[in-house]
Design a protein around this motif. Structure first.
Motif, PDB file in Angstrom:
ATOM      1  N   UNK A 169     -83.563  29.423 -15.691  1.00 31.56           N
ATOM      2  CA  UNK A 169     -82.302  29.773 -15.035  1.00 31.56           C
ATOM      3  C   UNK A 169     -81.426  30.598 -15.969  1.00 31.56           C
ATOM      4  N   UNK A 170     -80.459  31.328 -15.434  1.00 34.89           N
ATOM      5  CA  UNK A 170     -79.505  32.052 -16.299  1.00 34.89           C
ATOM      6  C   UNK A 170     -78.728  31.106 -17.205  1.00 34.89           C
ATOM      7  N   UNK A 171     -78.458  29.884 -16.724  1.00 36.52           N
ATOM      8  CA  UNK A 171     -77.741  28.913 -17.550  1.00 36.52           C
ATOM      9  C   UNK A 171     -78.536  28.592 -18.820  1.00 36.52           C
ATOM     10  N   UNK A 172     -79.837  28.368 -18.647  1.00 36.64           N
ATOM     11  CA  UNK A 172     -80.677  28.048 -19.802  1.00 36.64           C
ATOM     12  C   UNK A 172     -80.732  29.219 -20.777  1.00 36.64           C
ATOM     13  N   UNK A 173     -80.829  30.446 -20.250  1.00 35.97           N
ATOM     14  CA  UNK A 173     -80.879  31.624 -21.119  1.00 35.97           C
ATOM     15  C   UNK A 173     -79.570  31.801 -21.880  1.00 35.97           C
ATOM     16  N   UNK A 174     -78.446  31.583 -21.193  1.00 33.41           N
ATOM     17  CA  UNK A 174     -77.140  31.727 -21.848  1.00 33.41           C
ATOM     18  C   UNK A 174     -76.998  30.757 -23.008  1.00 33.41           C
ATOM     19  N   UNK A 175     -77.536  29.542 -22.860  1.00 30.30           N
ATOM     20  CA  UNK A 175     -77.456  28.546 -23.934  1.00 30.30           C
ATOM     21  C   UNK A 175     -78.422  28.891 -25.059  1.00 30.30           C
ATOM     22  N   UNK A 176     -79.656  29.305 -24.697  1.00 34.12           N
ATOM     23  CA  UNK A 176     -80.636  29.639 -25.743  1.00 34.12           C
ATOM     24  C   UNK A 176     -80.185  30.833 -26.572  1.00 34.12           C
ATOM     25  N   UNK A 177     -79.660  31.878 -25.904  1.00 32.81           N
ATOM     26  CA  UNK A 177     -79.256  33.100 -26.593  1.00 32.81           C
ATOM     27  C   UNK A 177     -77.827  33.035 -27.134  1.00 32.81           C
ATOM     28  N   UNK A 178     -77.068  32.021 -26.720  1.00 31.14           N
ATOM     29  CA  UNK A 178     -75.658  31.891 -27.132  1.00 31.14           C
ATOM     30  C   UNK A 178     -74.863  33.140 -26.777  1.00 31.14           C
ATOM     31  N   UNK A 179     -75.100  33.676 -25.578  1.00 30.54           N
ATOM     32  CA  UNK A 179     -74.375  34.857 -25.136  1.00 30.54           C
ATOM     33  C   UNK A 179     -74.284  34.872 -23.617  1.00 30.54           C
ATOM     34  N   UNK A 180     -73.317  35.654 -23.104  1.00 29.05           N
ATOM     35  CA  UNK A 180     -73.094  35.733 -21.669  1.00 29.05           C
ATOM     36  C   UNK A 180     -74.262  36.432 -20.982  1.00 29.05           C
ATOM     37  N   UNK A 181     -74.688  35.879 -19.844  1.00 29.16           N
ATOM     38  CA  UNK A 181     -75.761  36.457 -19.034  1.00 29.16           C
ATOM     39  C   UNK A 181     -75.148  36.931 -17.719  1.00 29.16           C
ATOM     40  N   UNK A 182     -75.316  38.210 -17.422  1.00 26.46           N
ATOM     41  CA  UNK A 182     -74.760  38.808 -16.206  1.00 26.46           C
ATOM     42  C   UNK A 182     -75.900  39.248 -15.300  1.00 26.46           C
ATOM     43  N   UNK A 183     -75.875  38.774 -14.038  1.00 29.34           N
ATOM     44  CA  UNK A 183     -76.828  39.237 -13.018  1.00 29.34           C
ATOM     45  C   UNK A 183     -76.001  39.962 -11.962  1.00 29.34           C
ATOM     46  N   UNK A 207     -79.059  30.923  -0.967  1.00 32.35           N
ATOM     47  CA  UNK A 207     -78.685  30.113   0.196  1.00 32.35           C
ATOM     48  C   UNK A 207     -77.192  29.858   0.263  1.00 32.35           C
ATOM     49  N   UNK A 208     -76.484  30.058  -0.854  1.00 38.55           N
ATOM     50  CA  UNK A 208     -75.034  29.843  -0.877  1.00 38.55           C
ATOM     51  C   UNK A 208     -74.266  31.080  -0.446  1.00 38.55           C
ATOM     52  N   UNK A 209     -74.981  32.197  -0.253  1.00 39.06           N
ATOM     53  CA  UNK A 209     -74.313  33.437   0.105  1.00 39.06           C
ATOM     54  C   UNK A 209     -73.884  34.263  -1.088  1.00 39.06           C
ATOM     55  N   UNK A 210     -74.261  33.847  -2.305  1.00 34.31           N
ATOM     56  CA  UNK A 210     -73.872  34.585  -3.508  1.00 34.31           C
ATOM     57  C   UNK A 210     -74.749  35.815  -3.675  1.00 34.31           C
ATOM     58  N   UNK A 211     -74.148  36.899  -4.192  1.00 33.85           N
ATOM     59  CA  UNK A 211     -74.865  38.146  -4.442  1.00 33.85           C
ATOM     60  C   UNK A 211     -74.988  38.443  -5.945  1.00 33.85           C
ATOM     61  N   UNK A 212     -74.119  37.829  -6.752  1.00 31.89           N
ATOM     62  CA  UNK A 212     -74.121  38.075  -8.200  1.00 31.89           C
ATOM     63  C   UNK A 212     -73.746  36.790  -8.926  1.00 31.89           C
ATOM     64  N   UNK A 213     -74.150  36.699 -10.200  1.00 31.91           N
ATOM     65  CA  UNK A 213     -73.880  35.493 -10.983  1.00 31.91           C
ATOM     66  C   UNK A 213     -73.607  35.867 -12.435  1.00 31.91           C
ATOM     67  N   UNK A 214     -72.674  35.129 -13.050  1.00 26.21           N
ATOM     68  CA  UNK A 214     -72.366  35.277 -14.472  1.00 26.21           C
ATOM     69  C   UNK A 214     -72.405  33.897 -15.101  1.00 26.21           C
ATOM     70  N   UNK A 215     -73.100  33.761 -16.239  1.00 23.43           N
ATOM     71  CA  UNK A 215     -73.168  32.492 -16.966  1.00 23.43           C
ATOM     72  C   UNK A 215     -72.630  32.696 -18.380  1.00 23.43           C
ATOM     73  N   UNK A 216     -71.664  31.885 -18.767  1.00 22.55           N
ATOM     74  CA  UNK A 216     -71.047  31.991 -20.096  1.00 22.55           C
ATOM     75  C   UNK A 216     -71.205  30.670 -20.836  1.00 22.55           C
ATOM     76  N   UNK A 217     -71.852  30.669 -22.005  1.00 18.17           N
ATOM     77  CA  UNK A 217     -71.998  29.422 -22.759  1.00 18.17           C
ATOM     78  C   UNK A 217     -70.671  28.970 -23.352  1.00 18.17           C
ATOM     79  N   UNK A 218     -70.489  27.681 -23.421  1.00 12.62           N
ATOM     80  CA  UNK A 218     -69.304  27.090 -24.058  1.00 12.62           C
ATOM     81  C   UNK A 218     -69.700  26.698 -25.474  1.00 12.62           C
TER      82      UNK A 218
END
Length: 757
Positions: free
Chosen positions: A420-434, A452-463
């Motif tokens: 998932x983008x969440x896992x990549x953001x944590x592994x790379x310690x950087x923001x992932x933009x789709x 299925x949620x109707x989303x077209x784009x996603x951004x994941x930012x590690x804390x």
């Protein structure tokens, strides 16, 4: 021309001639002509200080061949020093003087004598006049006085001309700098400021064009900041790495580079700028650091003087400071906007109490700020292999169902969560933009679920509050969402702020939990100590009574006893004494833990205590058919200690040695003085102690792993009490032992000194 009949009235005439000179060249011509006339010389040569390189340079000559002129101009400072010409006296040169620069002149010019007259100002050589005579044995001393007066007048005139020229150059430079400074002073935009600097530099130098590169230290690339006289399409080919090409080399070295005539094979800008002949490149420096490079170029050949280099370098440095100030101003404005955003965000976070409330504020604020349709924040579990849903934003039912179905995301390899983008953001310690879920194949499984949620784009930012991530924020957009650099930086800033606030709240809750646990532990320890103290005292009273009555019965005070009765009562007495010792140890431990253990330190004779304790242990020694040896150094000095408690320590060590040594073995007590202290050793040949247990044996209630120890009665308190008693009296206690090879327990105490009472 001045009359050859010298008189002091001529001084005024010489002064007028020199003062009327127009420029340095005219002045030098006047000086050499006057010198020739006054000295009736056949040839002459003159050099003055060149302020560009701070060296003497040829200025004028009279009736000298070009070769002679060149030889004198070669290294003036060297031959002038070799001639030993001083500030007050001229120096006479002849073929026998051995001055290398004059070697060819004697024969070539058919001269026989030379007079070297240096010009000085403020103890600094600013010029030199050389006169030559063909006639041998010329009475030079007849002209010495007049030539010295000339030197005095000439050196003042040369210095005045140098200062005049310098003032003119400074005035010109200041005027140009003032114009540029005024032009850029009213600007706060770094881009406009750079354009002004390049344009003005090209105008002042009458150049065909110019370019300003900024050094990006993070990427190591020289980026074009502004240009003039260059096609826009050509600028794409003018990016260089620091250290690459001429521009990159100047950026790295910080040294000005001038090229009077560019060779065809070196025309690195030919494609961009056309037929370039000359250029000058200067570093732009702020506080000893090169921040950029300024280049001006010419399509015609151009000679560059030291003044040109100095002026352009000054202009570049002034521009560098102005540009840096403008950039700092822009950064300050951006920082102020960031601070205002942080302030608003911080107010919301400060009102939240507890980690769940902070998570809710974070996801609400960040999602709203980003303009996302909905969002969630996930937290890493303690092992770092599971993401747990912490809070959500958005009322979309499909999104709520989606989160309820994916409350936990496993990050273990092979799971959908690990892809998932969440896992990549944590592994790379950087923001992932789709920016577009429909066109991204990397997270295909996850994207199908999110769609299925109707989303077209996603951004994941590690804390990431410090070194590692503690969670991740996921933002979902109903439209395709490419991020600008400014938006990305703002979101990353919010993520950093969120991570710090969340980390502080987690630490606060953890500290509260630890404080509660610590207080509970302290209360439990206090209750335990009080209980042990109470029980110990309650046990000691009946034990004392039992021990007393048994002793009376054994002494036949209650009548005669048969052998069985006496044996049984002896066993009762022995076990009562052992139980009494355990109770006493418990009382001592209780006093130690509560801080009520009192010590009475006084001058103590250890030899007497050792003798007493050895005598007391005699019965136990004889019962086990053992031998006890004492080895006490003669004249052992007193120590500062509590005699009763030190006796308790020795008794405990002897008791352990007897219990854990085989029958028929021997025990030795030694006492000796060493370096301000007395050391006591109790050695046995018993079961020994493993090396990893050496420190543990001094802990409360610790019993060794040996089977012999486990079958021997004891509470594991004796050595803990001994360590406290020794260390409380300023000493040290330790053990040296090896399993199966016996043990030596040792302790040391400081010597008693009269002034320590």
């Amino acid at each position: 021309m001045i009359s050859s009949n010298w008189n002091y009235g001529v001084v005024e005439e010489v002064g007028h001639l020199l003062a009327g000179s127009q420029g340095m060249s005219d002045l030098c011509g006047s000086i050499i002509r006057i010198g020739i006339s006054l000295g009736k010389a056949d040839a002459g040569w003159l050099a003055v200080l060149d302020r560009s390189d701070n060296r003497l340079s040829r200025a004028a000559s009279y009736r000298l061949a070009d070769e002679s002129d060149s030889e004198l101009s070669g290294d003036i400072d060297e031959w002038l020093s070799a001639s030993k010409a001083g500030a007050s006296d001229p120096a006479i040169a002849t073929p026998s003087s051995g001055i290398p620069a004059f070697t060819g002149i004697w024969e070539r010019e058919t001269v026989s004598t030379g007079l070297i007259i240096p010009f000085y100002h403020a103890d600094r050589n600013i010029g030199v006049l050389v006169l030559f005579w063909k006639q041998p044995n010329r009475p030079i001393e007849h002209f010495a006085e007049s030539l010295l007066l000339l030197a005095n007048q000439a050196q003042n005139a040369i210095q005045n001309m140098i200062q005049f020229n310098e003032s003119q150059e400074r005035s010109k430079a200041l005027e140009s700098l003032l114009k540029v400074t005024r032009a850029v002073g009213g600007q706060t935009n770094a881009g406009r400021m750079m354009s002004i600097v390049v344009r003005e530099a090209a105008r002042i130098f009458h150049a065909d064009g110019g370019v300003l590169h900024l050094a990006n230290q993070a990427t190591g690339v020289m980026e074009v900041g502004a240009s003039t006289g260059i096609r826009k399409s050509a600028l794409e080919n003018m990016k260089y790495r620091i250290g690459e090409g001429m521009i990159g080399s100047v950026a790295r070295s910080g040294v000005t580079l001038t090229v009077k005539e560019l060779q065809p094979e070196s025309r690195w800008m030919a494609k961009s700028l056309g037929n370039i002949s000359s250029l000058i490149i200067v570093p732009m420096r702020v506080q000893q650091q090169t921040t950029g490079v300024l280049t001006v170029f010419f399509r015609r050949r151009r000679d560059f003087s030291k003044d040109d280099e100095s002026f352009l370098a000054t202009l570049a440095n002034e521009a560098a400071i102005a540009i840096e100030n403008a950039r700092l101003y822009e950064q300050l404005n951006a920082r102020l906007a960031e601070e205002r955003m942080l302030h608003r965000f911080s107010r919301h976070l400060s009102s939240a109490v507890g980690v769940p409330a902070v998570l809710k504020e974070i996801v609400d604020h960040v999602t709203s700020f980003a303009g996302a349709s909905f969002g969630s924040v996930w937290m890493l579990d303690g092992n770092g292999d599971l993401l747990q849903s912490g809070a959500v934003y958005g009322a979309n039912p499909a999104f709520r169902d989606f989160i309820n179905m994916h409350t936990n995301l496993s990050l273990l390899p092979g799971t959908i969560g690990s892809r998932t983008p969440q896992a990549l953001a944590i592994r790379k310690a950087q923001t992932v933009v789709i920016p577009d879920l429909s066109t991204t194949r990397r997270f295909r499984e996850w994207n199908a679920v999110v769609a299925s949620t109707g989303a077209r784009a996603q951004i994941c930012m590690p804390l990431i509050p410090h070194d590692s991530a503690i969670g991740v924020i996921s933002l979902y957009f109903s439209d395709v969402k490419p991020l600008t650099q400014t938006e990305r930086q703002a979101l990353q800033f919010l993520a950093r702020t969120s991570a710090s606030a969340l980390h502080r709240m987690m630490l606060a809750e953890r500290l509260i939990e630890e404080e509660i646990s610590l207080r509970a532990s302290q209360e439990a320890n206090q209750l335990k100590t009080e209980f042990v103290s109470l029980v110990s005292h309650e046990l000691r009273t009946p034990l004392t009574s039992i021990q007393g009555y048994v002793q009376l019965m054994l002494a036949n005070h209650t009548g005669d006893l048969n052998d069985y009765q006496r044996e049984f009562l002896g066993t009762v007495l022995k076990n009562t004494e052992r139980l009494t010792r355990i109770v006493n140890d418990l009382i001592d431990i209780s006093r130690i833990e509560s801080g009520r253990m009192e010590l009475r330190l006084e001058p103590t004779d250890l030899s007497a205590i050792i003798t007493h304790e050895a005598t007391s242990a005699r019965e136990m020694i004889l019962a086990r058919k053992m031998e006890l040896h004492t080895d006490v150094e003669e004249g052992l000095p007193f120590v500062k200690a509590d005699p009763h408690r030190i006796g308790q320590v020795i008794s405990n060590l002897l008791s352990n040695a007897i219990k854990y040594s085989p029958e028929g073995s021997s025990i030795t007590i030694r006492a000796s003085r060493s370096e301000g202290e007395v050391t006591i050793n109790v050695s046995d040949s018993g079961i020994g102690i493993a090396s990893d247990e050496h420190d543990k044996v001094f802990d409360r209630f610790y019993r060794g792993r040996s089977d012999v120890v486990k079958t021997t009665l004891g509470a594991g308190l004796g050595l803990a009490i001994a360590r406290f008693l020794v260390e409380s009296q300023g000493g040290k206690i330790w053990v040296e032992s090896e399993r199966g090879k016996g043990s030596t327990f040792s302790f040391s105490l400081p010597l008693f000194h009269e002034d320590s009472e």
